[in-house]
Design a protein around this motif. Structure first.
Motif, PDB file in Angstrom:
ATOM      1  N   CYS A  77      -0.199 -13.706  29.200  1.00  0.00           N
ATOM      2  CA  CYS A  77      -1.241 -14.411  28.964  1.00  0.00           C
ATOM      3  C   CYS A  77      -1.332 -15.623  28.018  1.00  0.00           C
ATOM      4  CB  CYS A  77      -2.539 -13.557  29.274  1.00  0.00           C
ATOM      5  SG  CYS A  77      -2.616 -12.610  30.789  1.00  0.00           S
ATOM      6  N   SER A  78      -0.701 -15.168  26.761  1.00  0.00           N
ATOM      7  CA  SER A  78      -0.884 -16.020  25.630  1.00  0.00           C
ATOM      8  C   SER A  78       0.201 -17.332  25.980  1.00  0.00           C
ATOM      9  CB  SER A  78      -0.242 -15.299  24.349  1.00  0.00           C
ATOM     10  OG  SER A  78       1.027 -14.759  24.826  1.00  0.00           O
ATOM     11  N   ASP A  79       0.920 -17.451  26.942  1.00  0.00           N
ATOM     12  CA  ASP A  79       1.588 -18.673  27.093  1.00  0.00           C
ATOM     13  C   ASP A  79       0.778 -19.777  27.540  1.00  0.00           C
ATOM     14  OD1 ASP A  79       3.987 -16.985  27.142  1.00  0.00           O
ATOM     15  OD2 ASP A  79       4.394 -16.880  29.127  1.00  0.00           O
ATOM     16  N   CYS A  80      -0.612 -19.497  27.826  1.00  0.00           N
ATOM     17  CA  CYS A  80      -1.610 -20.479  28.104  1.00  0.00           C
ATOM     18  C   CYS A  80      -2.812 -20.420  27.338  1.00  0.00           C
ATOM     19  CB  CYS A  80      -1.979 -20.547  29.672  1.00  0.00           C
ATOM     20  SG  CYS A  80      -0.472 -21.096  30.872  1.00  0.00           S
ATOM     21  N   HIS A  81      -3.183 -19.231  27.271  1.00  0.00           N
ATOM     22  CA  HIS A  81      -4.487 -18.759  26.337  1.00  0.00           C
ATOM     23  C   HIS A  81      -4.250 -18.494  24.751  1.00  0.00           C
ATOM     24  CE1 HIS A  81      -6.928 -18.044  30.180  1.00  0.00           C
ATOM     25  NE2 HIS A  81      -5.726 -17.564  30.635  1.00  0.00           N
ATOM     26  N   GLY A  82      -4.929 -19.164  24.095  1.00  0.00           N
ATOM     27  CA  GLY A  82      -4.957 -18.896  22.897  1.00  0.00           C
ATOM     28  C   GLY A  82      -5.766 -19.680  21.985  1.00  0.00           C
ATOM     29  N   GLY A  83      -5.705 -19.524  20.819  1.00  0.00           N
ATOM     30  CA  GLY A  83      -6.585 -20.367  19.588  1.00  0.00           C
ATOM     31  C   GLY A  83      -8.103 -19.582  19.383  1.00  0.00           C
ATOM     32  N   GLY A  84      -8.208 -18.405  19.963  1.00  0.00           N
ATOM     33  CA  GLY A  84      -9.557 -17.653  19.629  1.00  0.00           C
ATOM     34  C   GLY A  84      -9.583 -16.939  18.297  1.00  0.00           C
ATOM     35  N   SER A  85     -10.703 -16.278  18.265  1.00  0.00           N
ATOM     36  CA  SER A  85     -10.599 -15.558  17.082  1.00  0.00           C
ATOM     37  C   SER A  85     -10.888 -14.154  17.480  1.00  0.00           C
ATOM     38  CB  SER A  85     -11.966 -15.863  16.106  1.00  0.00           C
ATOM     39  OG  SER A  85     -13.026 -15.926  16.797  1.00  0.00           O
ATOM     40  N   PHE A  86     -10.438 -13.654  18.849  1.00  0.00           N
ATOM     41  CA  PHE A  86     -10.533 -12.111  19.327  1.00  0.00           C
ATOM     42  C   PHE A  86      -9.294 -11.548  18.601  1.00  0.00           C
ATOM     43  CE2 PHE A  86     -12.833 -15.127  22.355  1.00  0.00           C
ATOM     44  CZ  PHE A  86     -14.034 -14.835  21.953  1.00  0.00           C
ATOM     45  N   THR A  87      -9.339 -10.308  18.634  1.00  0.00           N
ATOM     46  CA  THR A  87      -8.224  -9.344  18.658  1.00  0.00           C
ATOM     47  C   THR A  87      -8.324  -8.286  19.652  1.00  0.00           C
ATOM     48  OG1 THR A  87      -9.449  -8.010  16.587  1.00  0.00           O
ATOM     49  CG2 THR A  87      -7.951  -9.732  16.028  1.00  0.00           C
ATOM     50  N   PRO A  88      -8.061  -8.764  20.793  1.00  0.00           N
ATOM     51  CA  PRO A  88      -8.147  -7.698  21.987  1.00  0.00           C
ATOM     52  C   PRO A  88      -7.168  -6.527  21.915  1.00  0.00           C
ATOM     53  CG  PRO A  88      -7.082  -9.537  22.748  1.00  0.00           C
ATOM     54  CD  PRO A  88      -7.491  -9.890  21.476  1.00  0.00           C
ATOM     55  N   THR A  89      -7.353  -5.540  22.584  1.00  0.00           N
ATOM     56  CA  THR A  89      -6.489  -4.369  22.660  1.00  0.00           C
ATOM     57  C   THR A  89      -6.924  -3.695  24.201  1.00  0.00           C
ATOM     58  OG1 THR A  89      -8.277  -2.715  22.283  1.00  0.00           O
ATOM     59  CG2 THR A  89      -6.883  -3.402  20.446  1.00  0.00           C
ATOM     60  N   ALA A  90      -5.711  -3.329  24.840  1.00  0.00           N
ATOM     61  CA  ALA A  90      -5.817  -2.841  26.085  1.00  0.00           C
ATOM     62  C   ALA A  90      -5.190  -1.539  26.271  1.00  0.00           C
ATOM     63  CB  ALA A  90      -4.820  -4.081  27.068  1.00  0.00           C
ATOM     64  N   THR A  91      -5.713  -0.843  27.289  1.00  0.00           N
ATOM     65  CA  THR A  91      -5.307   0.638  27.534  1.00  0.00           C
ATOM     66  C   THR A  91      -5.390   0.849  28.971  1.00  0.00           C
ATOM     67  OG1 THR A  91      -7.342   1.809  26.917  1.00  0.00           O
ATOM     68  CG2 THR A  91      -6.057   1.362  25.117  1.00  0.00           C
ATOM     69  N   LEU A  92      -4.521   1.828  29.383  1.00  0.00           N
ATOM     70  CA  LEU A  92      -4.574   2.345  30.737  1.00  0.00           C
ATOM     71  C   LEU A  92      -4.315   3.834  30.455  1.00  0.00           C
ATOM     72  CD1 LEU A  92      -4.000   2.343  33.725  1.00  0.00           C
ATOM     73  CD2 LEU A  92      -1.544   2.227  33.457  1.00  0.00           C
ATOM     74  N   THR A 130       9.511  10.524  46.889  1.00  0.00           N
ATOM     75  CA  THR A 130      10.416  11.534  46.337  1.00  0.00           C
ATOM     76  C   THR A 130      11.945  10.659  45.629  1.00  0.00           C
ATOM     77  OG1 THR A 130       9.613  13.299  47.232  1.00  0.00           O
ATOM     78  CG2 THR A 130      11.654  13.746  46.232  1.00  0.00           C
ATOM     79  N   GLY A 131      12.267  10.589  44.451  1.00  0.00           N
ATOM     80  CA  GLY A 131      13.336   9.932  44.365  1.00  0.00           C
ATOM     81  C   GLY A 131      13.274   8.809  43.704  1.00  0.00           C
ATOM     82  N   THR A 132      12.062   8.315  43.413  1.00  0.00           N
ATOM     83  CA  THR A 132      11.844   7.007  42.922  1.00  0.00           C
ATOM     84  C   THR A 132      12.178   7.339  41.241  1.00  0.00           C
ATOM     85  OG1 THR A 132      10.104   6.322  44.464  1.00  0.00           O
ATOM     86  CG2 THR A 132      10.060   5.198  42.487  1.00  0.00           C
ATOM     87  N   GLY A 133      11.879   8.263  40.832  1.00  0.00           N
ATOM     88  CA  GLY A 133      12.203   8.366  39.390  1.00  0.00           C
ATOM     89  C   GLY A 133      11.027   7.771  38.288  1.00  0.00           C
ATOM     90  N   THR A 134      11.330   7.548  37.216  1.00  0.00           N
ATOM     91  CA  THR A 134      10.290   7.253  36.096  1.00  0.00           C
ATOM     92  C   THR A 134       9.788   5.760  36.806  1.00  0.00           C
ATOM     93  OG1 THR A 134      11.081   8.410  34.188  1.00  0.00           O
ATOM     94  CG2 THR A 134       9.738   6.384  33.999  1.00  0.00           C
ATOM     95  N   VAL A 135       8.473   5.823  36.795  1.00  0.00           N
ATOM     96  CA  VAL A 135       7.741   4.385  37.202  1.00  0.00           C
ATOM     97  C   VAL A 135       6.810   3.871  35.591  1.00  0.00           C
ATOM     98  CG1 VAL A 135       5.532   3.418  38.293  1.00  0.00           C
ATOM     99  CG2 VAL A 135       7.250   4.988  39.350  1.00  0.00           C
ATOM    100  N   THR A 136       7.110   2.391  35.425  1.00  0.00           N
ATOM    101  CA  THR A 136       6.529   1.958  34.292  1.00  0.00           C
ATOM    102  C   THR A 136       5.481   0.948  34.876  1.00  0.00           C
ATOM    103  OG1 THR A 136       8.716   2.047  33.192  1.00  0.00           O
ATOM    104  CG2 THR A 136       7.010   0.396  32.411  1.00  0.00           C
ATOM    105  N   PHE A 137       4.295   1.172  34.164  1.00  0.00           N
ATOM    106  CA  PHE A 137       3.197   0.491  34.454  1.00  0.00           C
ATOM    107  C   PHE A 137       3.423  -0.731  33.319  1.00  0.00           C
ATOM    108  CE2 PHE A 137       1.578   3.919  36.704  1.00  0.00           C
ATOM    109  CZ  PHE A 137       0.853   3.233  37.612  1.00  0.00           C
ATOM    110  N   TYR A 138       3.434  -2.151  33.585  1.00  0.00           N
ATOM    111  CA  TYR A 138       3.263  -3.249  32.864  1.00  0.00           C
ATOM    112  C   TYR A 138       1.897  -3.704  32.688  1.00  0.00           C
ATOM    113  CZ  TYR A 138       8.494  -2.824  32.486  1.00  0.00           C
ATOM    114  OH  TYR A 138       9.736  -2.569  32.429  1.00  0.00           O
ATOM    115  N   PHE A 139       1.231  -4.006  31.799  1.00  0.00           N
ATOM    116  CA  PHE A 139      -0.169  -4.453  31.875  1.00  0.00           C
ATOM    117  C   PHE A 139      -0.504  -5.327  30.587  1.00  0.00           C
ATOM    118  CE2 PHE A 139      -0.316  -0.406  29.970  1.00  0.00           C
ATOM    119  CZ  PHE A 139      -1.445  -0.424  28.864  1.00  0.00           C
ATOM    120  N   ILE A 140      -1.601  -6.137  30.639  1.00  0.00           N
ATOM    121  CA  ILE A 140      -2.176  -6.991  29.501  1.00  0.00           C
ATOM    122  C   ILE A 140      -3.503  -7.157  29.644  1.00  0.00           C
ATOM    123  CG2 ILE A 140      -1.668  -9.111  30.713  1.00  0.00           C
ATOM    124  CD1 ILE A 140      -0.401 -10.247  28.106  1.00  0.00           C
TER     125      ILE A 140
END
Length: 285
Positions: free
Chosen positions: A59-74, A161-171
């Motif tokens: 998202c930072s490829d386009c959004h920027g210049g603010g004074s916020f320091t966001p955090t994200a959790t799942l 069954t058999g898929t294995g480990t799943v990774t959630f990528y989020f922002i």
């Protein structure tokens, strides 16, 4: 007369220049491609994935210049509201994405991938500020407009069954709500992994009691059990983990399903009255 003509031309030129300036303000440059600036989710708007997953931007490829320091959790919870770090194939889990910042408007995007970086599992039941979108062969859970809350909820059904480990990528994204990308801040790409839970001994014994009479399957999926079960719940999932069939049966040892799915690999999931689970792979011709 000439003065009036010059004056008219001058006014027209100013109006036209103002129009072009307004029109250009509605667009952003994204990887050398001009795209409309929208707040309805990157994937839904045609911009694509911005979770930081392999092959994606941020998202930072386009959004920027603010004074916020966001955090994200799942946080992922099972049907008993217990936080989990692993999944049982075919089970549905509750997802809570939280974006925290001093801003008054928020956004987010997430995707779930296997080790081959292919979308697996099925997102569903998005909260009123979220949506499910597809882009570039991947499925995304993302905001549907600038949200006044940083909490986004939904559900996710685990793959076969058999898929294995799943990774959630989020922002996560904190925005100032002015309608452009200046003055905003995004988190870095975040990840959360869920490992696959193997079948229990009881599930293994139950699986041995279930047989597909003909595999590969043509038109009829014929299932036979070695004992009479009071209740059986039958589900079929495709290779991506999407459920394509579900029905309940009672007091029977033989089940015939007219299965009209496309040719390919599928997974049969059977649950009995004791909540034992059988999972069997089959091929549809």
């Amino acid at each position: 007369m000439k003065f009036k003509n010059y004056f008219f031309i001058l006014i027209a030129s100013v109006v036209f220049t103002s129009f072009l300036s307004f029109k250009n303000s509605l667009f952003i440059s994204d990887y050398h491609t001009t795209k409309p600036l929208r707040s309805g989710g990157a994937a839904a708007s045609g911009i694509g994935g911005r979770t930081g997953a392999p092959g994606e931007g941020l998202c930072s490829d386009c959004h920027g210049g603010g004074s916020f320091t966001p955090t994200a959790t799942l946080v992922v919870r099972n049907s008993s509201n217990v936080i989990v770090t692993s999944y049982v194939p075919g089970q549905t889990y509750n997802l809570t994405f939280s974006v925290t910042a001093s801003s008054t408007r928020f956004g987010m995007q997430a995707t779930s991938l296997n080790a081959s970086n292919t979308s697996v599992g099925t997102f569903s039941s998005p909260s009123s500020n979220a949506q499910i979108s597809t882009s570039g062969g991947r499925t995304y859970f993302e905001h549907n407009a600038t949200s006044t809350t940083g909490t986004f909820t939904g559900q996710w059904t685990a793959p076969a069954t058999g898929t294995g480990t799943v990774t959630f990528y989020f922002i996560g994204l904190a925005v100032n709500g002015t309608g452009n990308t200046n003055g905003d801040n995004a988190t870095s790409g975040r990840t959360l992994q869920l490992t696959e839970t193997p079948l229990s001994t009881l599930d293994f014994d139950f699986t041995k009691s279930i047989q597909i009479q003909q595999n590969p399957v043509k038109d009829i999926l014929a299932i036979q059990t070695n004992k009479l079960y009071k209740n059986l719940n039958i589900e079929i999932f495709d290779i991506s983990g999407k459920r394509v069939f579900q029905n309940a049966y009672s007091d029977t040892k033989n089940i015939s399903i007219n299965f009209e799915g496309e040719a390919g690999v599928y997974f049969l999931k059977v649950n009995n009255e004791d909540n034992n689970t059988a999972k069997i792979k089959f091929i549809k011709e």
